[in-house]
Design an enzyme around this catalytic site. Structure first.
Site, PDB file in Angstrom:
ATOM      1  N   LYS A 191      34.716  39.752  27.092  1.00  0.00           N
ATOM      2  CA  LYS A 191      33.368  39.299  26.935  1.00  0.00           C
ATOM      3  C   LYS A 191      33.715  37.960  26.145  1.00  0.00           C
ATOM      4  O   LYS A 191      33.980  38.084  24.862  1.00  0.00           O
ATOM      5  CB  LYS A 191      32.422  40.120  26.234  1.00  0.00           C
ATOM      6  CG  LYS A 191      31.003  39.596  26.215  1.00  0.00           C
ATOM      7  CD  LYS A 191      30.010  40.618  26.018  1.00  0.00           C
ATOM      8  CE  LYS A 191      28.455  40.161  26.168  1.00  0.00           C
ATOM      9  NZ  LYS A 191      27.705  41.286  25.985  1.00  0.00           N
ATOM     10  N   SER A 225      31.329  38.079  19.719  1.00  0.00           N
ATOM     11  CA  SER A 225      30.256  38.219  18.749  1.00  0.00           C
ATOM     12  C   SER A 225      30.018  37.210  17.266  1.00  0.00           C
ATOM     13  O   SER A 225      31.026  37.126  16.845  1.00  0.00           O
ATOM     14  CB  SER A 225      29.969  39.739  18.153  1.00  0.00           C
ATOM     15  OG  SER A 225      28.897  39.597  16.961  1.00  0.00           O
ATOM     16  N   GLY A 285      20.076  35.391  29.673  1.00  0.00           N
ATOM     17  CA  GLY A 285      18.701  34.950  30.243  1.00  0.00           C
ATOM     18  C   GLY A 285      18.429  35.302  31.443  1.00  0.00           C
ATOM     19  O   GLY A 285      17.438  34.681  32.073  1.00  0.00           O
TER      20      GLY A 285
END
Length: 336
Positions: free
Chosen positions: A217, A175, A297
């Site tokens: 991630k 993040s 996306g």
């Protein structure tokens, strides 16, 4: 479904208020006759990944249900799996508001939420109350006030608490909204973190008599050589999967649009090509040694197929779910 009308109302509100209202309402209808408003039947497209059987390869990405408050209602929509979190050891309020922005013309979002959540104990309590029988991923992070040198301790605390309830655990080190967090993605600090996580996983497996896979991630904002170095380390440490990707700090494709100058991570359609390219590079390097969960996306059947053609075994949506609603799940899975 009613979503176009609901979206019209929600998009009149501040994005974070709209998000909070949505969570409240989903929480309210779960287990009641009103759950039929979101329940839909989707075809089974079974896939096995990380040793787990998924009823279909399309999941909900972390970030929407940070505290696991509406797992049952989300589960009724037909997702193959749900990832809750990011959760941290202690509750934290996150960054200053406003911190969530719609780039409506680009079908994108910018957020600098900062891991706002009610803490791992609250999440576990909510999971215990839920009746969801599908695959549940739990995304874990570190508290903002934990020094980066001690960051691994936060991940280990969260691992221990969520392990009995997770089908897989996602380690969020990418993040852009927590200071220095992305420094955990390379070099000795990553090596040390992965070693500690795998050691903890082995101990928890022995204690609970079950193996819970670990997926890491990653950011899209890495060079190809950095990506390859990271992939080598993940394979070396026998990490079970890789989630590609988190949000981007790049504004190349949204320059000049409303809110495009806001700091934070950009998600949605503008991230689509970037995240797919990361998956392609990883897939070429990994040659099947590590499964890839593709996210970034995906807002149509075509973009879902592109992610899978690039090398993803599973895929996830979030921003497009905000723009298109539950119908998107059925539209993608039906023809995938």
């Amino acid at each position: 479904m009613l979503y176009p009308l609901i979206r019209q109302f929600l998009f009149q509100l501040d994005p974070e208020k709209a998000h909070e209202l949505t969570i409240q309402q989903l929480k309210r209808i779960a287990g009641t006759p009103l759950e039929y408003l979101v329940r839909q039947s989707v075809p089974t497209k079974a896939v096995t990944c990380m040793g787990i059987a998924f009823k279909n390869p399309l999941g909900l990405a972390a970030g929407l249900d940070k505290n696991g408050e509406c797992i049952d209602a989300l589960g009724a929509m037909g997702f193959g799996f749900i990832e809750v979190g990011t959760v941290t050891p202690h509750a934290q309020i996150g960054n200053e508001k406003p911190r969530l922005f719609r780039l409506t013309k680009a079908y994108g979002l910018i957020n600098r939420m900062g891991f706002n959540n009610k803490g791992v104990d609250n999440l576990v309590n909510n999971i215990q109350k839920s009746h969801f029988g599908g695959v549940l991923g739990i995304n874990i992070g570190k508290n903002k006030d934990t020094p980066i040198e001690q960051g691994k301790d936060d991940y280990l605390i969260c691992m221990e608490k969520v392990y009995p309830y997770a089908n897989y655990i996602a380690v969020n080190i990418s993040s852009p909204n927590t200071p220095q967090l992305t420094t955990l993605q390379s070099g000795e600090i990553l090596d040390d973190l992965l070693r500690a996580i795998k050691d903890k996983q082995a101990k928890l497996q022995e204690y609970h008599h079950k193996y819970v896979p670990i997926a890491v991630k990653i950011t899209p904002d890495m060079t190809e050589s950095e990506l390859i170095q990271m992939a080598d380390l993940l394979v070396q440490h026998k990490i079970d999967g890789i989630i590609a990707t988190n949000t981007t700090t790049s504004r190349e494709l949204v320059h000049g649009l409303d809110h495009s100058s806001q700091s934070g991570g950009l998600s949605g359609r503008p991230l689509q090509l970037m995240s797919t390219e990361v998956i392609r590079i990883l897939s070429s390097k990994l040659q099947g040694k590590l499964p890839i969960i593709g996210v970034g996306g995906i807002d149509s059947l075509i973009s879902a197929r592109e992610k899978m053609a690039a090398g993803a075994t599973l895929i996830q949506i979030y921003s497009s779910f905000i723009f298109h609603g539950p119908r998107l799940i059925k539209d993608i899975i039906s023809d995938l």
